[in-house]
Design an enzyme around this catalytic site. Structure first.
Site, PDB file in Angstrom:
ATOM      1  CG  ASN A 288      -0.513  -7.009  -1.205  1.00 10.79           C
ATOM      2  OD1 ASN A 288      -1.184  -7.841  -2.017  1.00 10.79           O
ATOM      3  ND2 ASN A 288      -1.181  -6.935  -0.190  1.00 10.79           N
TER       4      ASN A 288
ATOM      5  CD  GLU B 178      -4.575  -7.894   1.990  1.00  8.92           C
ATOM      6  OE1 GLU B 178      -5.286  -7.237   2.508  1.00  8.92           O
ATOM      7  OE2 GLU B 178      -3.402  -7.710   1.792  1.00  8.92           O
TER       8      GLU B 178
ATOM      9  CG  ASP C 220     -12.717  -9.017   2.461  1.00  6.75           C
ATOM     10  OD1 ASP C 220     -12.719  -7.833   1.921  1.00  6.75           O
ATOM     11  OD2 ASP C 220     -12.010  -8.933   3.567  1.00  6.75           O
TER      12      ASP C 220
ATOM     13  CD  GLU D 171      -2.962  -1.166   2.475  1.00  6.85           C
ATOM     14  OE1 GLU D 171      -2.992  -0.203   3.072  1.00  6.85           O
ATOM     15  OE2 GLU D 171      -3.671  -2.075   2.421  1.00  6.85           O
TER      16      GLU D 171
ATOM     17  CG  HIS E 228      -9.778  -5.741   1.066  1.00  6.25           C
ATOM     18  ND1 HIS E 228      -9.885  -6.847   1.686  1.00  6.25           N
ATOM     19  CD2 HIS E 228      -8.332  -5.471   1.317  1.00  6.25           C
ATOM     20  CE1 HIS E 228      -8.941  -7.413   2.350  1.00  6.25           C
ATOM     21  NE2 HIS E 228      -7.890  -6.494   2.118  1.00  6.25           N
TER      22      HIS E 228
END
Length: 361
Positions: free
Chosen positions: A191, A257, A259, A150, A227
């Protein structure tokens, strides 16, 4: 014919659903793994642990928190890898792959990192030492490291952080060089989130990869956190186009990651949309050969990070509180068995793909 309601449900879902085990299906489709994040707080639940360690369901694990700076170097020069090794030890017993997360991030830092007055001459060697010591600790055990996490703001500019503010983009080069020196066998990833569709931020992520490559620094992959929010997940074609953009640079891609949160309470309508959103996201990976695997950010709703961060939202994973499966689980199954909608593989060039940018919260 079916006196048992469960048998009737399984019959309606079809034979693939009855036998569905995500890692088996992913491997059969040519992917390296279907995995999940996990954390120490949930490992004492026996039902959870039995699903977590079922290698037919999950072929890869990643520690959600245990390898972050606040745990690994709580005081300057004092390293403690105990928390990170809890998940590592599970993979050593089960044979599951280990993704390692993460070496450099602006968040969850030990307080001393941000409270110290740094210069470039003092911060650069400290950063290099931290990355090298941590990556060396897991040498030979990690399939991949999220080396830098990030580093970008939403507009594609570099995020302000203790690292960028003092060192500029050079901090990324320092971290990747140190990680490669410590564990040359691990795949090294950049990432980030909101880099899954065409736009300034995904273009900036490609620029980071090219910056490293231009300096001869090892970089192997881009991690798409994914996400998402039910109903505003990027289209399958947008995700395919973006994945191929990274792959064009000669690196691999992974969904790291995943979701997809919804507005609570969960109901028939938003769960059906969640199923479609999971299906198109996993389906995009299925149609890009350089997308090597998918990791969900834990699989059980009670331990998801979402409700504590996004008020009124949740139910973002694949398993409900009682360990029954979301409809989204079967959307993933359909994607892994190539039953995706849209995004015809091989029929659309990157230039022809849609370039509209979805809205994110």
């Amino acid at each position: 014919m079916y006196s048992n309601p469960l048998l009737l449900l399984l019959a309606l879902l079809g034979p693939t659903a009855i036998l569905a085990q995500l890692n088996v299906l992913a491997r059969k489709a040519g992917k390296l793994y279907f995995g999940t994040a996990t954390d120490t707080g949930e490992l004492g639940n026996t039902t959870y642990y039995s699903i977590l360690t079922n290698t037919s369901e999950f072929g890869q694990l990643v520690p959600s928190n245990g390898q972050k700076w606040i745990f690994t170097e709580p005081l300057q020069g004092v390293f403690n890898f105990t928390e990170g090794h809890i998940v590592t030890d599970i993979t050593q017993k089960t044979g599951q792959l280990l993704r390692c997360h993460n070496l450099v991030w602006h968040s969850q830092l030990a307080p001393w990192v941000e409270n110290t007055t740094w210069t470039a001459e003092t911060l650069a060697p400290m950063l290099e030492e931290h990355v090298f010591r941590e990556a060396r600790e897991w040498k030979g055990k990690c399939y991949a490291w999220d080396v830098v996490n990030e580093a970008l703001d939403e507009d594609g500019s570099f995020r302000e952080s203790v690292f960028f503010d003092i060192l500029g983009p050079e901090f990324i080069k320092i971290a990747f060089r140190a990680a490669a020196r410590a564990d040359p066998g691990a795949k090294l990833y950049y990432n980030d989130y909101n880099i899954e569709s065409p736009g300034n931020k995904s273009a900036a992520a490609r620029t980071i990869v090219k910056m490293l490559q231009d300096d001869g620094i090892k970089v192997d992959g881009v991690g798409l956190q994914s996400h998402f929010v039910v109903g505003s997940t990027p289209s399958i074609d947008e995700q395919i186009e973006t994945m191929r953009g990274y792959a064009d640079l000669g690196v691999e891609v992974a969904i790291t990651e995943l979701d997809i949160r919804l507005d609570l309470p969960a109901n028939t309508s938003n769960l059906a949309q969640q199923k479609e959103d999971y299906k198109k996201t996993v389906g995009a990976c299925m149609q890009v050969k350089e997308c090597i695997g998918i990791t969900v950010w834990d699989f059980w709703d009670p331990v998801s990070w979402v409700p504590s961060v996004f008020e009124g939202q949740g139910a973002a994973t694949l398993y409900f509180d009682n360990f029954t499966k979301h409809p989204a689980y079967y959307g993933v199954v359909e994607a892994l068995t190539n039953k995706t909608d849209g995004g015809k593989p091989g029929c659309k060039s990157r230039r022809e793909a849609k370039r509209s940018k979805p809205s994110f919260p």
